[in-house]
Design a protein around this motif. Structure first.
Motif, short mmCIF file in Angstrom:
data_model
loop_
_atom_site.label_atom_id
_atom_site.label_comp_id
_atom_site.label_asym_id
_atom_site.label_seq_id
_atom_site.Cartn_x
_atom_site.Cartn_y
_atom_site.Cartn_z
N VAL A 17 35.68 -2.18 -7.34
CA VAL A 17 34.22 -2.28 -7.27
C VAL A 17 33.74 -3.58 -7.88
O VAL A 17 32.87 -4.26 -7.33
CB VAL A 17 33.56 -1.06 -7.97
CG1 VAL A 17 32.05 -1.25 -8.06
CG2 VAL A 17 33.90 0.22 -7.24
N GLU A 18 34.31 -3.96 -9.00
CA GLU A 18 33.92 -5.22 -9.65
C GLU A 18 34.22 -6.42 -8.74
O GLU A 18 33.40 -7.33 -8.62
CB GLU A 18 34.66 -5.38 -10.98
CG GLU A 18 34.20 -4.40 -12.03
CD GLU A 18 35.07 -4.43 -13.27
OE1 GLU A 18 36.13 -5.09 -13.26
OE2 GLU A 18 34.68 -3.79 -14.26
N ILE A 19 35.38 -6.43 -8.12
CA ILE A 19 35.75 -7.54 -7.24
C ILE A 19 34.81 -7.61 -6.04
O ILE A 19 34.36 -8.69 -5.66
CB ILE A 19 37.22 -7.40 -6.79
CG1 ILE A 19 38.14 -7.64 -7.99
CG2 ILE A 19 37.55 -8.37 -5.67
CD1 ILE A 19 39.60 -7.35 -7.72
N VAL A 20 34.49 -6.45 -5.46
CA VAL A 20 33.59 -6.43 -4.31
C VAL A 20 32.21 -6.94 -4.71
O VAL A 20 31.59 -7.72 -3.97
CB VAL A 20 33.51 -5.01 -3.71
CG1 VAL A 20 32.39 -4.90 -2.71
CG2 VAL A 20 34.84 -4.63 -3.08
N LEU A 23 32.35 -10.75 -5.13
CA LEU A 23 32.39 -11.40 -3.82
C LEU A 23 31.03 -11.36 -3.14
O LEU A 23 30.61 -12.34 -2.51
CB LEU A 23 33.45 -10.74 -2.93
CG LEU A 23 34.89 -11.05 -3.29
CD1 LEU A 23 35.84 -10.23 -2.43
CD2 LEU A 23 35.18 -12.53 -3.13
N ALA A 24 30.34 -10.24 -3.28
CA ALA A 24 29.02 -10.13 -2.66
C ALA A 24 28.05 -11.13 -3.28
O ALA A 24 27.26 -11.77 -2.57
CB ALA A 24 28.48 -8.71 -2.83
N VAL A 25 28.11 -11.31 -4.59
CA VAL A 25 27.24 -12.28 -5.26
C VAL A 25 27.59 -13.70 -4.80
O VAL A 25 26.70 -14.51 -4.53
CB VAL A 25 27.35 -12.15 -6.79
CG1 VAL A 25 26.68 -13.31 -7.50
CG2 VAL A 25 26.75 -10.82 -7.24
N LEU A 26 28.88 -14.01 -4.70
CA LEU A 26 29.29 -15.35 -4.26
C LEU A 26 28.83 -15.63 -2.83
O LEU A 26 28.34 -16.73 -2.54
CB LEU A 26 30.81 -15.49 -4.37
CG LEU A 26 31.36 -15.60 -5.78
CD1 LEU A 26 32.88 -15.62 -5.75
CD2 LEU A 26 30.83 -16.84 -6.47
N VAL A 27 28.98 -14.65 -1.95
CA VAL A 27 28.53 -14.84 -0.57
C VAL A 27 27.02 -15.04 -0.53
O VAL A 27 26.51 -15.91 0.19
CB VAL A 27 28.96 -13.63 0.30
CG1 VAL A 27 28.27 -13.65 1.65
CG2 VAL A 27 30.47 -13.63 0.48
N ALA A 28 26.30 -14.26 -1.32
CA ALA A 28 24.84 -14.41 -1.36
C ALA A 28 24.45 -15.80 -1.86
O ALA A 28 23.54 -16.43 -1.30
CB ALA A 28 24.22 -13.33 -2.25
#
Length: 57
Positions: A17-20, A23-28
């Motif tokens: 969950v932390e990794i996802v 990654l979501a923050v980086l993509v955003a």
């Protein structure tokens, strides 16, 4: 009831969950600052090309 407590206390999925989320923050961030990132990468490749030409000549 014991199965529910065991499930609640289990922490195996926390890392995923932390990794996802990271990654979501980086993509955003990439989507928000897309123009700035593209300009930065283009400038870096331009300088690399110029340095390459000066070394070859």
């Amino acid at each position: 009831m014991n199965q529910w407590k065991e499930f609640w206390n289990e922490e195996d999925g926390v890392g995923v969950v932390e990794i996802v989320l990271i990654l979501a923050v980086l993509v955003a961030l990439v989507l928000i600052f897309k123009k700035q990132v593209k300009a930065l990468v283009d400038e870096a490749f331009k300088k690399i090309g110029e340095d390459k030409k000066s070394i070859i000549s």
